[in-house]
Design an enzyme around this catalytic site. Structure first.
Site, PDB file in Angstrom:
ATOM      1  N   MET A  19       0.874  -1.194   0.000  1.00 30.71           N
ATOM      2  CA  MET A  19       0.000   0.000   0.000  1.00 30.71           C
ATOM      3  C   MET A  19       0.895   1.223   0.000  1.00 30.71           C
ATOM      4  SD  MET A  19      -3.225  -1.170   0.647  1.00 30.71           S
ATOM      5  CE  MET A  19      -3.708  -2.882   0.944  1.00 30.71           C
ATOM      6  N   LYS A  48       0.737  -4.399   4.827  1.00 29.07           N
ATOM      7  CA  LYS A  48       1.264  -5.309   5.853  1.00 29.07           C
ATOM      8  C   LYS A  48       2.313  -6.264   5.272  1.00 29.07           C
ATOM      9  CE  LYS A  48      -3.026  -4.841   8.407  1.00 29.07           C
ATOM     10  NZ  LYS A  48      -2.567  -3.826   9.337  1.00 29.07           N
ATOM     11  N   GLY A  49       2.059  -6.754   4.054  1.00 26.00           N
ATOM     12  CA  GLY A  49       3.028  -7.678   3.453  1.00 26.00           C
ATOM     13  C   GLY A  49       4.367  -6.989   3.199  1.00 26.00           C
ATOM     14  N   ALA A  50       4.305  -5.820   2.585  1.00 28.50           N
ATOM     15  CA  ALA A  50       5.540  -5.088   2.281  1.00 28.50           C
ATOM     16  C   ALA A  50       6.295  -4.754   3.563  1.00 28.50           C
ATOM     17  CB  ALA A  50       5.196  -3.813   1.517  1.00 28.50           C
ATOM     18  N   GLU A 228       1.942  -2.747  24.016  1.00 29.62           N
ATOM     19  CA  GLU A 228       2.986  -2.438  25.016  1.00 29.62           C
ATOM     20  C   GLU A 228       3.212  -3.590  26.000  1.00 29.62           C
ATOM     21  OE1 GLU A 228       1.653   0.582  27.930  1.00 29.62           O
ATOM     22  OE2 GLU A 228      -0.314   0.312  27.024  1.00 29.62           O
ATOM     23  N   GLY A 230       3.759  -6.699  25.114  1.00 27.75           N
ATOM     24  CA  GLY A 230       4.599  -7.742  24.528  1.00 27.75           C
ATOM     25  C   GLY A 230       3.814  -8.728  23.696  1.00 27.75           C
ATOM     26  N   ASP A 258       3.573  -5.344  12.159  1.00 28.43           N
ATOM     27  CA  ASP A 258       4.272  -5.904  10.990  1.00 28.43           C
ATOM     28  C   ASP A 258       5.766  -6.058  11.272  1.00 28.43           C
ATOM     29  OD1 ASP A 258       1.837  -5.833   9.675  1.00 28.43           O
ATOM     30  OD2 ASP A 258       2.205  -3.817   8.890  1.00 28.43           O
ATOM     31  N   SER A 297       9.852   3.883  10.259  1.00 26.62           N
ATOM     32  CA  SER A 297      10.104   3.790  11.704  1.00 26.62           C
ATOM     33  C   SER A 297      10.898   2.530  12.061  1.00 26.62           C
ATOM     34  CB  SER A 297       8.767   3.763  12.459  1.00 26.62           C
ATOM     35  OG  SER A 297       8.094   2.536  12.259  1.00 26.62           O
TER      36      SER A 297
HETATM   37  O1  RIB Z   1      -0.042  -2.514   9.643  1.00 25.17           O
HETATM   38  C1  RIB Z   1       0.124  -1.229   9.120  1.00 25.17           C
HETATM   39  C2  RIB Z   1      -0.221  -1.236   7.677  1.00 25.17           C
HETATM   40  O2  RIB Z   1      -1.595  -1.513   7.540  1.00 25.17           O
HETATM   41  C3  RIB Z   1      -0.018   0.076   6.972  1.00 25.17           C
HETATM   42  O3  RIB Z   1       1.235   0.156   6.352  1.00 25.17           O
HETATM   43  C4  RIB Z   1      -1.181   0.140   5.991  1.00 25.17           C
HETATM   44  O4  RIB Z   1      -0.763   0.201   4.674  1.00 25.17           O
HETATM   45  C5  RIB Z   1      -1.996  -1.118   6.260  1.00 25.17           C
HETATM   46  O5  RIB Z   1      -1.675  -2.128   5.405  1.00 25.17           O
END
Ligand code: RIB
Length: 313
Positions: A19, A48-50, A228, A230, A258, A297
């Protein structure tokens, strides 16, 4: 591929989403019909995959991404981002139309609200996923989420299981799981909200017995991220282990889950114990919430090496 000590790098394949994240930072989100002035805006790579593929690559895994991008500028820049991150894009396809986008609002306590519009992610096919998994040599782990059609992830996981490869399903964003996808998943790794949605009585994962119940009912290894607090997971003998997170000041939690999944997959694929792999996930996720953005991040390769040393020494 080998590292500087000539150890084989673990290979992680992510069959999942991309995304373009459009993140607005604001003190408090508007009510329906209200207009407010935000603090700042950032465009960044997400999905999420990327995100999981980028975190696993920064940890040191040899990563393949399987996805379909649109023929727009977001598709071009996402493809370049994967290449810049050292992620193999042999199995990233292109299609006519828009790539996936995710408008995101982050409030001042670091919490987020996300709407995903999958676009080209929905053009992925089971044949594409199966072909990728059958073509890549020496895969250690295949990861999937729920931002692409479930039948695509199920096909990838079936092909993986036929080769004895471990599969990790991050059931996010939550949707009821097809029997085919569940059957082909070794680990199911929800966050606490997704866990409650999956539980027959909608219970939260506070109680060990609740987690054991769901693990038993699904016949799967369960790994729940608790923000937070864990993470908690079921061992191969059905016991429960809770791992606390390092205490940090969270400013943006977007993509933290992710980073956990990508780091956990790297740890497991590297032969770390499950407990250490979960600790690695917690350490990476807690670093990510201290900085703004999603992939922006995440720990750099250098910081990732420090985290690995801190966990394993
Ligand atoms: O988990 C965060 C992600 O959820 C974001 O990068 C957004 O693109 C959605 O896929």
């Amino acid at each position: 591929m080998v590292d500087s000590l000539h150890r084989k790098l673990p290979t992680v394949v992510v069959v999942g989403s991309t995304m373009m994240d459009m993140i607005t930072y604001i003190d408090t989100v508007p009510e329906s019909g209200e207009t407010l002035i935000g603090d700042s805006f950032a465009l960044g790579f997400g999905g999420k995959g990327a995100n999981q593929s980028v975190m696993a690559a920064r940890m040191g895994a040899n990563v393949y991404m399987v996805n379909t991008l649109g023929d727009d500028v977001f598709g071009d820049s996402t493809l370049k981002n994967f290449q810049d991150q050292g992620i193999n894009t042999t199995f990233v396809a292109r299609t006519a139309g828009a790539s996936g986008v995710a408008p995101i609002w982050v409030e001042k306590d670091g919490s987020n609200r996300i709407i995903c519009v999958p676009g080209s992610n929905n053009a992925m096919t089971p044949a594409q996923a199966t072909h990728a998994i059958e073509s890549i040599k020496d895969i250690d782990i295949v990861i999937g989420q729920l931002e692409i059609p479930q039948e695509v992830t199920a096909a990838a996981f079936r092909a993986a299981q036929a080769r004895g490869i471990i599969t990790i399903l991050n059931p996010a964003p939550f949707a009821p799981l097809s029997a085919e996808l569940l059957a082909a998943s070794d680990w199911v790794a929800p966050n606490e909200h997704e866990f409650a949605a999956m539980h027959p009585q909608k219970r939260s994962p506070d109680n060990d017995e609740t987690i054991k119940d769901l693990a038993h009912q699904l016949g799967k290894r369960i790994l729940v991220t608790l923000g937070e607090h864990g993470a908690v997971f079921t061992t191969s003998t059905g016991d429960i282990i809770r791992i606390p997170s390092p205490k940090v000041n969270a400013i943006d939690t977007t993509g933290a889950g992710d980073s956990f999944v990508g780091a956990f997959a790297f740890g497991l694929a590297s032969g770390l114990s499950e407990e250490l792999a979960v600790k690695l996930g917690c350490a990476c996720a807690s670093k990510s919430v201290t900085r703004r953005g999603t992939q922006s991040s995440y720990s750099s390769k250098e910081e990732a090496q420090e985290i690995i040393k801190g966990i394993t020494n």
